[in-house]
Design a protein around this motif. Sequence first.
Motif, PDB file in Angstrom:
ATOM      1  N   GLY A  50       0.815  -1.206   0.000  1.00  0.00           N
ATOM      2  CA  GLY A  50       0.000   0.000   0.000  1.00  0.00           C
ATOM      3  C   GLY A  50       0.847   1.253   0.000  1.00  0.00           C
ATOM      4  N   TYR A  51       0.170   2.380  -0.157  1.00  0.00           N
ATOM      5  CA  TYR A  51       0.865   3.662  -0.201  1.00  0.00           C
ATOM      6  C   TYR A  51       1.204   4.125   1.212  1.00  0.00           C
ATOM      7  N   ASN A  52       2.460   4.528   1.407  1.00  0.00           N
ATOM      8  CA  ASN A  52       2.934   5.032   2.688  1.00  0.00           C
ATOM      9  C   ASN A  52       3.171   6.536   2.558  1.00  0.00           C
ATOM     10  N   PRO A  53       2.287   7.381   3.139  1.00  0.00           N
ATOM     11  CA  PRO A  53       2.424   8.831   2.989  1.00  0.00           C
ATOM     12  C   PRO A  53       3.754   9.374   3.503  1.00  0.00           C
ATOM     13  N   GLU A  54       4.347   8.711   4.501  1.00  0.00           N
ATOM     14  CA  GLU A  54       5.611   9.197   5.054  1.00  0.00           C
ATOM     15  C   GLU A  54       6.722   9.150   4.008  1.00  0.00           C
ATOM     16  N   TYR A  55       6.752   8.076   3.219  1.00  0.00           N
ATOM     17  CA  TYR A  55       7.787   7.920   2.203  1.00  0.00           C
ATOM     18  C   TYR A  55       7.302   8.292   0.802  1.00  0.00           C
ATOM     19  N   LYS A  56       5.981   8.583   0.701  1.00  0.00           N
ATOM     20  CA  LYS A  56       5.386   8.934  -0.598  1.00  0.00           C
ATOM     21  C   LYS A  56       5.682   7.862  -1.650  1.00  0.00           C
ATOM     22  N   ASP A  57       5.547   6.615  -1.226  1.00  0.00           N
ATOM     23  CA  ASP A  57       5.837   5.491  -2.118  1.00  0.00           C
ATOM     24  C   ASP A  57       5.131   4.244  -1.597  1.00  0.00           C
ATOM     25  N   ILE A  58       5.238   3.161  -2.366  1.00  0.00           N
ATOM     26  CA  ILE A  58       4.648   1.890  -1.972  1.00  0.00           C
ATOM     27  C   ILE A  58       5.519   1.212  -0.927  1.00  0.00           C
ATOM     28  N   SER A  59       4.893   0.683   0.114  1.00  0.00           N
ATOM     29  CA  SER A  59       5.592  -0.107   1.125  1.00  0.00           C
ATOM     30  C   SER A  59       5.009  -1.515   1.137  1.00  0.00           C
ATOM     31  N   VAL A  60       5.855  -2.480   1.480  1.00  0.00           N
ATOM     32  CA  VAL A  60       5.449  -3.885   1.527  1.00  0.00           C
ATOM     33  C   VAL A  60       5.694  -4.420   2.930  1.00  0.00           C
ATOM     34  N   PHE A  61       4.683  -5.061   3.509  1.00  0.00           N
ATOM     35  CA  PHE A  61       4.789  -5.573   4.867  1.00  0.00           C
ATOM     36  C   PHE A  61       4.333  -7.024   4.917  1.00  0.00           C
ATOM     37  N   ALA A  62       5.120  -7.871   5.579  1.00  0.00           N
ATOM     38  CA  ALA A  62       4.743  -9.272   5.761  1.00  0.00           C
ATOM     39  C   ALA A  62       3.695  -9.376   6.866  1.00  0.00           C
ATOM     40  N   LEU A  63       2.640 -10.131   6.622  1.00  0.00           N
ATOM     41  CA  LEU A  63       1.560 -10.241   7.604  1.00  0.00           C
ATOM     42  C   LEU A  63       2.044 -10.830   8.917  1.00  0.00           C
TER      43      LEU A  63
END
Length: 341
Positions: free
Chosen positions: A200-213
Amino acid sequence: MATNKNARLRYEALDKCLSNFSRRYYIEDLQKACCDYLTKELSIDTTVSKRQVYADMKEMETSPSMQAPIKAYQDGQRKYYRYSKEGFSIVDLTDEELLGLEATVNMLASFRGMPQFDWMTDIIRKLKKKYKVSENKRNILSFDSNVDLRGIDRFKELFNFIINEQPIKITYEPFGKSAFDAEIHPYYLKQYNNRWFILGYNPEYKDISVFALDRVKKLESLNVDFIQDTLIEDPFDYFFDVIGTTIPNHGKIEKVILEFSPRRYQYVSAKPIHHTQKSNDINCTITIEVIPNKELEAIILGFGKDVEVLEPEHLRNEIIEIMKASCIKYGLLKNDCKSPQ
């Protein structure tokens, strides 16, 4: 239901909102949903007034063919709208659609052995009851799954957040690092190597972030406007140049050439590492064009002595260093010697 095309499309848009019990739709939300749906279906910018939305809901309530149980719920100084009867919909299915639905239900039923899809059982039961669809009890599909995977219990919740365009805050704890909070506007769930990841989009980095569930420790919804996806759009294209889910910063596409033992080469030829793979039967080599990442390194190391990295040189050296460290750990190399003692 009215035969006027615009009216029918508005009813469909409203039905989708009013039957959604995971989100509250105020009059402005219903208005926007109608505008967006008509614009999408008609391929022209279309506006719908609040007055029209109120009139449409009244027609949905009083029309003998719809009889929609629409109810306004007070929420402070505002009201949101929803069907009073959960599971109600004005949309009916044709016989042809019912046949397709039956096949789909049977396919979904095969997922029930996977813990992340246990919630489908209830959906299947409701579909069978409402549309009188039979279910084939025989399971004819099997999928790899890690039944003990941490975080898989959050799958349904995250799935609903994506569908309903609901921003979230997660508390994430990477391996060997301190936990931190992140605001995410979720777009996509991806599985790789028996692990699930949320993108999803991460406003802090202004880019897509990927997180393992399995590293998500806490999850909650946020009362902020959802930021639409303009970066991923097509997940296949987004991950086109990598294996797995890791896209290194400043990484670039490179030609990777791997030479295999004859026996292992047959396996890799039949089960490509990447969709860009090209095989050379004479030299037992395969060539892929990817951005090198940790997942690629793991695959290469998984082939053990049956593979040699020919290109690029930096990847070859990285694999060499990893294998050296492994040999040292097992006591095979001492004092930085180049051969076992």
